[in-house]
Design an enzyme around this catalytic site. Structure first.
Site, PDB file in Angstrom:
ATOM      1  N   MET A  24      24.650   8.390   1.156  1.00  0.00           N
ATOM      2  CA  MET A  24      24.519   9.703   1.792  1.00  0.00           C
ATOM      3  C   MET A  24      24.810   9.621   3.288  1.00  0.00           C
ATOM      4  SD  MET A  24      24.179  12.812   1.419  1.00  0.00           S
ATOM      5  CE  MET A  24      23.351  13.435  -0.033  1.00  0.00           C
ATOM      6  N   LYS A  77     -17.221  -0.782   6.323  1.00  0.00           N
ATOM      7  CA  LYS A  77     -17.724  -1.741   5.346  1.00  0.00           C
ATOM      8  C   LYS A  77     -19.245  -1.671   5.219  1.00  0.00           C
ATOM      9  CE  LYS A  77     -16.927  -6.505   3.926  1.00  0.00           C
ATOM     10  NZ  LYS A  77     -16.291  -7.784   4.295  1.00  0.00           N
ATOM     11  N   GLU A 115       0.814  -1.219   0.000  1.00  0.00           N
ATOM     12  CA  GLU A 115       0.000   0.000   0.000  1.00  0.00           C
ATOM     13  C   GLU A 115       0.846   1.266   0.000  1.00  0.00           C
ATOM     14  OE1 GLU A 115      -0.455  -2.626   1.902  1.00  0.00           O
ATOM     15  OE2 GLU A 115      -2.538  -3.307   1.706  1.00  0.00           O
ATOM     16  N   PHE A 122     -11.162  -7.233  14.288  1.00  0.00           N
ATOM     17  CA  PHE A 122     -10.107  -7.730  13.421  1.00  0.00           C
ATOM     18  C   PHE A 122      -9.744  -6.667  12.381  1.00  0.00           C
ATOM     19  CE2 PHE A 122      -8.850 -10.062   9.499  1.00  0.00           C
ATOM     20  CZ  PHE A 122      -7.597 -10.456   9.951  1.00  0.00           C
ATOM     21  N   GLN A 123      -8.484  -6.379  12.267  1.00  0.00           N
ATOM     22  CA  GLN A 123      -7.952  -5.386  11.336  1.00  0.00           C
ATOM     23  C   GLN A 123      -8.554  -3.994  11.539  1.00  0.00           C
ATOM     24  OE1 GLN A 123      -8.017  -7.146   7.322  1.00  0.00           O
ATOM     25  NE2 GLN A 123      -5.953  -7.879   7.757  1.00  0.00           N
TER      26      GLN A 123
HETATM   27  C1  LIG Z   1      12.865   5.488   4.636  1.00  0.00           C
HETATM   28  C2  LIG Z   1      14.193   6.098   4.912  1.00  0.00           C
HETATM   29  N1  LIG Z   1      15.046   5.521   5.786  1.00  0.00           N
HETATM   30  C3  LIG Z   1      16.245   6.078   6.023  1.00  0.00           C
HETATM   31  C4  LIG Z   1      16.630   7.226   5.399  1.00  0.00           C
HETATM   32  C5  LIG Z   1      17.987   7.853   5.704  1.00  0.00           C
HETATM   33  N2  LIG Z   1      18.806   7.898   4.469  1.00  0.00           N
HETATM   34  C6  LIG Z   1      18.911   9.014   3.724  1.00  0.00           C
HETATM   35  S1  LIG Z   1      19.853   8.795   2.366  1.00  0.00           S
HETATM   36  C7  LIG Z   1      20.168   7.200   2.782  1.00  0.00           C
HETATM   37  C8  LIG Z   1      21.030   6.341   1.931  1.00  0.00           C
HETATM   38  C9  LIG Z   1      20.455   6.053   0.610  1.00  0.00           C
HETATM   39  O1  LIG Z   1      21.187   5.024   0.040  1.00  0.00           O
HETATM   40  P1  LIG Z   1      21.119   4.705  -1.496  1.00  0.00           P
HETATM   41  O2  LIG Z   1      19.713   4.540  -1.924  1.00  0.00           O
HETATM   42  O3  LIG Z   1      22.029   3.583  -1.793  1.00  0.00           O
HETATM   43  O4  LIG Z   1      21.622   6.067  -2.169  1.00  0.00           O
HETATM   44  P2  LIG Z   1      23.094   6.684  -2.203  1.00  0.00           P
HETATM   45  O5  LIG Z   1      23.142   7.728  -1.144  1.00  0.00           O
HETATM   46  O6  LIG Z   1      24.057   5.598  -1.992  1.00  0.00           O
HETATM   47  O7  LIG Z   1      23.176   7.292  -3.567  1.00  0.00           O
HETATM   48  C10 LIG Z   1      19.527   6.865   3.977  1.00  0.00           C
HETATM   49  C11 LIG Z   1      19.643   5.546   4.637  1.00  0.00           C
HETATM   50  C12 LIG Z   1      15.688   7.813   4.529  1.00  0.00           C
HETATM   51  N3  LIG Z   1      15.940   8.972   3.893  1.00  0.00           N
HETATM   52  N4  LIG Z   1      14.503   7.232   4.277  1.00  0.00           N
END
Ligand SMILES: Cc1ncc(C[n+]2csc(CCOP(=O)(O)OP(=O)(O)O)c2C)c(N)n1
Ligand SMILES: [Mg+2]
Lengths: 565, 179
Positions: free
Chosen positions: A477, A164, A52, A114-115
């Site tokens: 990042m 529902k 979802e 439920f749910q």
């Molecule tokens: C749902 C979620 N969890 C954690 C983060 C923290 N976060 C920001 S950038 C990042 C790394 C992203 O990794 P990747 O998709 O491999 O991209 P890259 O930076 O390596 O290009 C994380 C874990 C986030 N933004 N969103």
């Protein structure tokens, strides 16, 4: 006498009247009546996502490229709670979506059936508005109101929770033709004459003005007006992440993106400016850096449709709560033609200075994510494609290296920074984009694995999207922050990926791997030729950084620059 | 001066929750909130006292409230001439020897004794919060067993701009299933 219809049928009748052609969702016990009724509404195409969250992102992606309201549907309990991330994403980026959730029967509500989840309670802080409809007679009006609220003013997500028994109940169906009129909801429109006069006086007196263009310039449809004003007054422009595309990247007055990973020249210009014209943006911490030292010598004019944004983060001299396009038309060409040569000259110098970070010219044999993204741009630009980017280094590199020339060509999660956004959002964006225009996904190896299951949705829909995975083996990042601020202690940021070629094969998707920059164009050509989803894995340098960078909480001009060679 | 807001809201289930949730998530502090019917059926009236003092911040609070779909109108009456009243019920420990003394204090504050028992009295006092506080301070040495306060109600003095509440009534009749 009007026709009797069930609540489920009324839902779909109303969607048809809203012009809904496609919706994204997932069935379950509490929305079975609506799914059953869907059999009789072939004019609405339903896309079965695999989660979802994906349905909400898809609806969001569709909304961002079309400007229309995207629709997502889920069952009660877990179905609805799975939507929360997507709803919050849409809220932060002012994206109009309507989410319809099934709920347990009215007599069971409150009894931990439920749910059962208190969905209106859970989503209250992340929706623009939400409803629990307990009487089938109120359903039609509520749905019309929900669409109206979602798309007007500052757009945002609206959720309708329908028990529902309400879906099964019958009533006379009379579509409410009269326009929605709510006592407590009147989107702002015009500026006062006094505000216009004060703004014009500041603009015409400014020697070093800068326009800050946010997503509001797109939502208000004011991109032409902003540019006209900038051209007449020779006012340089910088965009927020979500404003990219609103002003052609190639326009000489466009300095590119501002903020944490923005162009050094743009950040310098903001700090040196004597006037900021903030158009449909909200001074997020990612664009201001440290507030106390933000653009210290400028007067500030802020125009936003959302009055609660005015003076929220940055104190301004003229705060105008109105529709940007209307205000710019009220200016009526009274922005004076001034050449501002000195100011533009200073900016040009900063721009030349910052070209040192130009990674595309570093010919050291190392294949970098920025190069792959730059090549996707070079390859696809004439097609005026939509790019859907995810969250991380690749997102910032996309914003820097992919030159967006047209509005609504970048779809990305800015405010919430939701990893996993891109693949489902691209499936939605594909439905809202003419077939001759390509849809490219720029996604990291971490992000793709958050919503990877939607690959099968793309296959099931034969969705013509090209997924470019920038595989750097890291949550890049976060790794960048660890490198800079945590003494290179890389806690839990190395991340393994599956064999994407085999994975693609298992899903029935065309898969390719590129490990050398020389091979990018051949792979991109292959992806272009293929009708249906394709996946290209770019195996890129693992320890690359995104520069420049304003560390969190630092002054905007205190940028960490790419170390000189 | 603490911010005093008068909000007219649609009288629908969940609206109080929307207002409270807004204050919590925006990190605004509610000092007191009183809610009840207004002069118009279907419209409730809230008096909200916050700890914001500065004008621009106060406006951000007001604009956030106005953003809620069910909130019809919000007046920031902080700086307007107004009547502010709060009622408190204070149960004080009082045997026969202390009763007269407490009744005396109540008299000075124009408070009323609304219940007398062998070991306690209930004093009802209406006034601004300063008056209530000062009487409570005087009663404390006797032993305050419990205290209940309504929160402040505010109304501006004189006819300011009469609100077109009759106009809102038409909406009230138009039930549309909000929570
Ligand atoms: C749902 C979620 N969890 C954690 C983060 C923290 N976060 C920001 S950038 C990042 C790394 C992203 O990794 P990747 O998709 O491999 O991209 P890259 O930076 O390596 O290009 C994380 C874990 C986030 N933004 N969103
Ligand atoms: Mg990565």
């Amino acid at each position: 006498m009007a026709e009797m219809k069930t609540g489920a049928e009324i839902v779909l009748e109303c969607l048809v009247r809203e012009g809904v052609e496609v919706m994204f969702g997932y069935p379950g016990g509490a929305n079975l009546p609506i799914y059953d009724a869907l059999n009789f509404y072939p004019q609405i195409h339903h896309v079965l996502t695999r989660h979802e969250q994906g349905a909400t992102h898809a609806a969001d992606g569709y909304a961002r490229v079309t400007g229309k309201v995207g629709v997502a549907m889920a069952t009660s309990g877990p179905g609805a709670t799975n939507m929360v991330t997507g709803i919050a994403t849409a809220k932060m980026d002012s994206s109009p979506i309507v989410c319809i959730t099934g709920q347990v029967g009215t007599s069971a509500i409150g009894g931990d059936a439920f749910q059962e989840t208190d969905v209106t309670g859970v989503t209250l802080p992340v929706t623009k508005h939400n409803y629990l409809v307990t009487d089938v007679k109120e359903l039609a009006y509520t749905i019309k109101e929900a669409f109206y609220i979602a798309r007007t003013g500052r757009p945002g997500p609206v959720l309708i929770d329908i028990p529902k028994d309400v879906q099964n109940a019958k009533c006379e169906f009379v579509y409410p033709e009269e326009p929605i009129d709510l006592p407590g909801y009147h989107p702002a429109e015009r500026a006062t004459d006094e505000q216009v006069a004060r703004a014009l006086a500041l603009i015409n007196a400014a020697k070093k003005p800068v326009i800050l263009a946010g997503r509001g310039i797109l939502l208000s449809g004011a991109t032409r007006q902003v540019l006209e004003m900038a051209e007449k007054g020779n006012i340089p422009i910088t965009c927020t992440l979500l404003g990219l595309g609103g002003i052609p990247a190639s326009h000489p007055l466009n300095m590119g993106m501002m903020g944490m990973h923005g162009e050094a020249a743009a950040n310098h210009a903001i700090q040196e400016a004597d006037l900021l014209l903030a158009f449909g943006m909200r001074f997020d911490d990612r664009v201001t850096g440290k507030l106390a030292t933000y653009s210290p010598n400028s007067k500030k004019i802020h125009i936003d449709i959302d009055a609660s944004e005015l003076n929220k983060n940055v104190r301004v001299d003229v705060a105008i709560n109105a529709d940007l396009k209307v205000v710019l038309e009220q200016f009526n060409g009274d922005v004076e033609a001034i050449d501002r040569a000195e100011w533009l000259g200073a900016i040009r110098e900063w721009q030349e200075d910052s070209s040192q970070r130009d990674i595309i010219n570093t010919d050291d044999g190392i294949f970098r994510a920025a190069q792959a993204i730059f090549d996707v741009w070079r390859f696809s630009k004439d097609n005026n494609p939509v790019v859907v980017s995810d969250v991380g280094q690749h997102q910032m590199l996309e914003a820097q290296y992919f030159k967006h020339e047209k509005p609504h060509t970048l779809v990305t999660s800015g405010g919430l920074g939701t990893m996993g956004f891109s693949l489902p959002a691209a499936i939605g964006a594909r439905f809202g984009t003419p077939q001759e225009r390509e849809v490219w996904v720029i996604v990291g190896d971490g992000s793709i694995q958050m919503t990877l299951m939607e690959l099968m949705t793309a296959v099931q829909e034969n969705s013509n999207i090209n997924i470019c995975i920038l595989n750097n083996g890291y949550l890049g990042m976060v790794r960048q922050w660890q490198q800079l601020f945590y003494d290179e202690r890389y806690a839990e940021t190395p991340i393994l990926s599956p064999d994407y070629i085999k994975l693609a094969e298992a899903y029935g998707v065309q898969g390719m791997r590129v490990t050398n920059r020389d091979d990018t164009f051949a792979a991109l050509e292959e992806a272009r030729k293929h009708n249906g989803p394709t996946l290209i894995e770019f195996v890129v340098e693992q320890h690359d950084m995104v520069y420049p960078m304003v560390p969190a909480g630092a002054d905007l001009h205190q940028m960490i620059r790419r170390p000189a060679k | 001066m603490k911010q005093t807001l008068i909000a007219l809201v649609e009288d629908k289930p969940g609206v109080l929750n929307r207002v409270a949730s807004l204050f919590r998530r925006r990190n605004f502090n509610i000092e007191s909130l009183a809610v009840g019917h207004s002069e118009t059926p279907g419209i409730s009236r809230m008096t909200i006292v916050t700890d914001e003092e500065e004008k621009l911040r106060r406006n951000v609070v007001r604009e956030n409230l106005l953003k809620l779909i069910n909130v019809i109108d919000v007046d920031d009456v902080t700086e307007q001439p107004k009547v502010v009243r709060e009622t408190a019920l204070i149960k004080v420990r009082a045997d026969a020897t202390k009763r007269a003394e407490i009744m005396n204090i109540a008299d000075i504050y124009r408070a009323r004794i609304v219940d007398v028992a062998t070991e306690s009295l209930i004093v009802e006092i209406t006034g601004d919060s300063g008056k209530i506080k000062s009487m409570a301070d005087l009663l404390r040495p006797f032993g305050i067993i419990e205290m209940a306060r309504t929160g402040a109600l505010a109304m501006t003095r004189g006819v300011v701009t009469p609100r077109d509440t009759a106009n809102y009534a038409k909406y009230a009749a138009n039930g549309n299933g909000s929570i």
